[in-house]
Design a protein around this motif. Structure first.
Motif, PDB file in Angstrom:
ATOM      1  N   GLN A 272       0.780  -1.231   0.000  1.00 25.87           N
ATOM      2  CA  GLN A 272       0.000   0.000   0.000  1.00 25.87           C
ATOM      3  C   GLN A 272       0.816   1.288   0.000  1.00 25.87           C
ATOM      4  OE1 GLN A 272      -3.408  -0.026  -0.258  1.00 25.87           O
ATOM      5  NE2 GLN A 272      -3.272   2.199  -0.502  1.00 25.87           N
ATOM      6  N   GLU A 273       1.953   1.315   0.692  1.00 28.93           N
ATOM      7  CA  GLU A 273       2.658   2.586   0.932  1.00 28.93           C
ATOM      8  C   GLU A 273       2.969   3.347  -0.352  1.00 28.93           C
ATOM      9  OE1 GLU A 273       3.155   0.040   4.455  1.00 28.93           O
ATOM     10  OE2 GLU A 273       3.486  -0.294   2.313  1.00 28.93           O
ATOM     11  N   VAL A 274       3.471   2.658  -1.372  1.00 22.32           N
ATOM     12  CA  VAL A 274       3.875   3.365  -2.593  1.00 22.32           C
ATOM     13  C   VAL A 274       2.663   3.917  -3.345  1.00 22.32           C
ATOM     14  CG1 VAL A 274       6.068   2.168  -2.865  1.00 22.32           C
ATOM     15  CG2 VAL A 274       4.004   1.187  -3.896  1.00 22.32           C
ATOM     16  N   TYR A 275       1.521   3.257  -3.226  1.00 22.94           N
ATOM     17  CA  TYR A 275       0.308   3.765  -3.874  1.00 22.94           C
ATOM     18  C   TYR A 275      -0.232   4.981  -3.135  1.00 22.94           C
ATOM     19  CZ  TYR A 275       0.524  -0.582  -6.470  1.00 22.94           C
ATOM     20  OH  TYR A 275       0.949  -1.613  -7.262  1.00 22.94           O
ATOM     21  N   ASP A 276      -0.112   4.987  -1.814  1.00 19.96           N
ATOM     22  CA  ASP A 276      -0.505   6.177  -1.056  1.00 19.96           C
ATOM     23  C   ASP A 276       0.304   7.392  -1.508  1.00 19.96           C
ATOM     24  OD1 ASP A 276      -2.335   4.730   0.408  1.00 19.96           O
ATOM     25  OD2 ASP A 276      -1.009   4.431   2.125  1.00 19.96           O
ATOM     26  N   LEU A 277       1.605   7.177  -1.719  1.00 18.94           N
ATOM     27  CA  LEU A 277       2.476   8.269  -2.149  1.00 18.94           C
ATOM     28  C   LEU A 277       2.160   8.701  -3.579  1.00 18.94           C
ATOM     29  CD1 LEU A 277       5.837   6.933  -0.681  1.00 18.94           C
ATOM     30  CD2 LEU A 277       4.582   8.946   0.111  1.00 18.94           C
ATOM     31  N   ALA A 278       1.818   7.739  -4.429  1.00 21.75           N
ATOM     32  CA  ALA A 278       1.579   8.040  -5.836  1.00 21.75           C
ATOM     33  C   ALA A 278       0.232   8.712  -6.073  1.00 21.75           C
ATOM     34  CB  ALA A 278       1.662   6.759  -6.662  1.00 21.75           C
ATOM     35  N   LEU A 279      -0.800   8.240  -5.388  1.00 21.13           N
ATOM     36  CA  LEU A 279      -2.148   8.733  -5.652  1.00 21.13           C
ATOM     37  C   LEU A 279      -2.455  10.045  -4.940  1.00 21.13           C
ATOM     38  CD1 LEU A 279      -4.171   5.394  -5.503  1.00 21.13           C
ATOM     39  CD2 LEU A 279      -3.446   6.655  -7.533  1.00 21.13           C
ATOM     40  N   LYS A 280      -1.813  10.282  -3.804  1.00 14.43           N
ATOM     41  CA  LYS A 280      -2.041  11.520  -3.040  1.00 14.43           C
ATOM     42  C   LYS A 280      -3.540  11.746  -2.774  1.00 14.43           C
ATOM     43  CE  LYS A 280       2.097  13.826  -4.836  1.00 14.43           C
ATOM     44  NZ  LYS A 280       2.890  13.692  -3.613  1.00 14.43           N
ATOM     45  N   ASP A 281      -4.209  10.703  -2.290  1.00 14.72           N
ATOM     46  CA  ASP A 281      -5.627  10.759  -1.910  1.00 14.72           C
ATOM     47  C   ASP A 281      -6.584  10.874  -3.095  1.00 14.72           C
ATOM     48  OD1 ASP A 281      -5.089  10.577   0.849  1.00 14.72           O
ATOM     49  OD2 ASP A 281      -4.733  12.735   0.965  1.00 14.72           O
ATOM     50  N   GLU A 282      -6.077  10.746  -4.325  1.00 14.58           N
ATOM     51  CA  GLU A 282      -6.969  10.750  -5.488  1.00 14.58           C
ATOM     52  C   GLU A 282      -7.732   9.420  -5.566  1.00 14.58           C
ATOM     53  OE1 GLU A 282      -7.800  12.889  -7.708  1.00 14.58           O
ATOM     54  OE2 GLU A 282      -6.339  14.521  -7.565  1.00 14.58           O
ATOM     55  N   ASP A 283      -8.868   9.437  -6.233  1.00 14.14           N
ATOM     56  CA  ASP A 283      -9.680   8.246  -6.441  1.00 14.14           C
ATOM     57  C   ASP A 283      -8.904   7.250  -7.317  1.00 14.14           C
ATOM     58  OD1 ASP A 283     -11.545   6.336  -7.091  1.00 14.14           O
ATOM     59  OD2 ASP A 283     -13.093   7.750  -7.729  1.00 14.14           O
ATOM     60  N   PRO A 284      -8.646   6.031  -6.835  1.00 10.10           N
ATOM     61  CA  PRO A 284      -7.897   5.042  -7.638  1.00 10.10           C
ATOM     62  C   PRO A 284      -8.564   4.719  -8.968  1.00 10.10           C
ATOM     63  CG  PRO A 284      -8.058   4.318  -5.348  1.00 10.10           C
ATOM     64  CD  PRO A 284      -8.962   5.503  -5.484  1.00 10.10           C
ATOM     65  N   SER A 285      -9.888   4.884  -9.071  1.00  8.88           N
ATOM     66  CA  SER A 285     -10.577   4.570 -10.324  1.00  8.88           C
ATOM     67  C   SER A 285     -10.170   5.507 -11.456  1.00  8.88           C
ATOM     68  CB  SER A 285     -12.094   4.613 -10.137  1.00  8.88           C
ATOM     69  OG  SER A 285     -12.541   5.928  -9.908  1.00  8.88           O
ATOM     70  N   LEU A 286      -9.511   6.613 -11.106  1.00 13.82           N
ATOM     71  CA  LEU A 286      -9.040   7.561 -12.115  1.00 13.82           C
ATOM     72  C   LEU A 286      -7.620   7.242 -12.583  1.00 13.82           C
ATOM     73  CD1 LEU A 286     -10.287  10.906 -10.495  1.00 13.82           C
ATOM     74  CD2 LEU A 286     -11.442   9.489 -12.215  1.00 13.82           C
ATOM     75  N   ALA A 287      -7.051   6.171 -12.038  1.00 12.66           N
ATOM     76  CA  ALA A 287      -5.656   5.825 -12.335  1.00 12.66           C
ATOM     77  C   ALA A 287      -5.559   4.546 -13.153  1.00 12.66           C
ATOM     78  CB  ALA A 287      -4.880   5.657 -11.034  1.00 12.66           C
ATOM     79  N   ILE A 288      -4.425   4.393 -13.820  1.00 11.66           N
ATOM     80  CA  ILE A 288      -4.106   3.156 -14.520  1.00 11.66           C
ATOM     81  C   ILE A 288      -2.690   2.744 -14.156  1.00 11.66           C
ATOM     82  CG2 ILE A 288      -3.348   4.367 -16.630  1.00 11.66           C
ATOM     83  CD1 ILE A 288      -4.463   1.948 -18.208  1.00 11.66           C
ATOM     84  N   MET A 289      -2.507   1.480 -13.819  1.00 15.92           N
ATOM     85  CA  MET A 289      -1.188   0.928 -13.519  1.00 15.92           C
ATOM     86  C   MET A 289      -0.718   0.138 -14.729  1.00 15.92           C
ATOM     87  SD  MET A 289       1.274   0.364 -11.221  1.00 15.92           S
ATOM     88  CE  MET A 289       2.730  -0.095 -12.200  1.00 15.92           C
ATOM     89  N   ILE A 290       0.442   0.509 -15.261  1.00 14.05           N
ATOM     90  CA  ILE A 290       0.986  -0.164 -16.438  1.00 14.05           C
ATOM     91  C   ILE A 290       2.254  -0.905 -16.016  1.00 14.05           C
ATOM     92  CG2 ILE A 290       1.848   0.101 -18.791  1.00 14.05           C
ATOM     93  CD1 ILE A 290       0.248   2.692 -18.974  1.00 14.05           C
TER      94      ILE A 290
END
Length: 352
Positions: A272-290
């Motif tokens: 989880q930690e790296v995603y918390d840093l990457a998303l900065k509280d943004e909605d994950p549904s707006l992101a794509i992991m490649i």
């Protein structure tokens, strides 16, 4: 959640590269179609707001970028309100990734953030209170205690291990004195007095590795894994620090310790930690992991609920897809995914 919805095809300028897309929602059976661009992935908003990019196996092969990647980065930069974030499980600090990007022809300033497991681990070790993710309680306790010396025993890369630890305020020590184990490589073992190198003497390395890991398990020393990858995407898939974490967990179990994961902290995808840093509280549904690795990239994207684009060609699973497909690419993809889910379910009780 079973990973059972796949999309094969090209993405933006990755015209010659084959990928699969997973939605977080589970569907009853595999569905294959071609991706012609991010608009087909995000039809409601034309493009994602956050693009999370793995490096090795997605952007480059360690020596040069894949065809079309540099152009794709520039195309993404032209989109409105899109953040490009590199998520790398490298155990080295951010500065090393920046140097590598420059060497390969990328412009590091094209990315809104470059997050490496090694950088996040370093900031935890140094007691950086500005780190915007959860800090492991075992490190917090040592850092905050006036009665505890910060002593660390290191399974290292052989490239700056001592500097990495000492600049974060830790002193290298024997496994009998250390109050933390750091796993950041599988090439050397360093206790501050002696460095045992796998390249120089593999027999000695294997012997010291086995004895030191058993001694650490006996003392129940916390372990920080600075790269959760279990294999390297090289010929033969040699082991990575994540494999050390797994071996340590087994030794702890064998010693009667019921919750080994309480003593092992893995920093990086899929945790989880790296995603918390990457998303900065943004909605994950707006992101794509490649990414190319099912164990880390796809699992991590699935865990946080973002869309995941799975890179097959050139990625770590490409040889297995070709072998299992025996000339039928889509059959190879399905076979690799089925095998991964079976193994995952046997070992953890879960599947993608």
């Amino acid at each position: 959640m079973k990973f059972s919805h796949f999309v094969l095809g090209s993405w933006c300028c990755f015209a010659l590269r084959c990928m699969a897309l997973s939605n977080s929602a589970m569907v009853s059976s595999p569905s294959l179609k071609y991706v012609q661009g991010l608009r087909s992935v995000f039809p409601q908003q034309d493009h994602p707001k956050i693009v999370l990019l793995d490096m090795w196996g997605v952007m480059h092969n360690g020596s040069k970028p894949y065809d079309g990647v540099l152009e794709t980065i520039q195309s993404l930069k032209k989109l409105d309100n899109v953040r490009l974030v590199i998520l790398s499980n490298s155990s080295k600090r951010q500065s090393h990734s920046i140097k590598m990007l420059k060497k390969l022809g990328f412009n590091p300033s094209d990315f809104d953030d470059i997050i490496t497991s090694g950088e996040v681990s370093y900031r935890m070790l140094s007691g950086d209170t500005t780190l915007e993710c959860g800090i492991w309680s075992a490190i917090e306790e040592i850092n905050s205690s006036a009665n505890k010396d910060k002593k660390v025993f290191v399974y290292g890369s052989g490239d700056g291990d001592e500097t990495y630890c000492e600049s974060a305020g830790w002193k290298l020590a024997s496994v009998s004195d250390a109050n933390l184990i750091v796993a950041r490589g599988t090439f050397t073992i360093n206790d501050g007095a002696q460095i045992v190198s796998k390249k120089e003497n593999k027999h000695e390395y294997d012997e010291v590795f086995e004895k030191s890991l058993a001694a650490a398990a006996e003392r129940k020393i916390p372990m920080l894994v600075c790269n959760p990858d279990k294999v390297r995407p090289d010929k033969g898939l040699p082991p990575m620090p994540g494999a050390i974490g797994d071996m340590y967990a087994e030794l702890l179990k064998d010693s009667g310790f019921e919750s080994p994961d309480n003593l092992i902290k893995r920093i990086g995808k899929p945790f989880q930690e790296v995603y918390d840093l990457a998303l900065k509280d943004e909605d994950p549904s707006l992101a794509i992991m490649i990414g190319d690795a099912l164990e880390t990239d796809v699992t991590g994207g699935n865990n946080i609920g973002c869309t995941t684009l799975w890179v097959i060609n050139d990625g770590i699973h490409s040889p297995a897809v070709v072998e299992k497909g025996d000339g039928d690419y889509e059959s190879g993809v399905s076979a690799v995914l089925d095998y991964f889910n079976e193994v995952k379910k046997e070992t953890t009780g879960n599947s993608l």
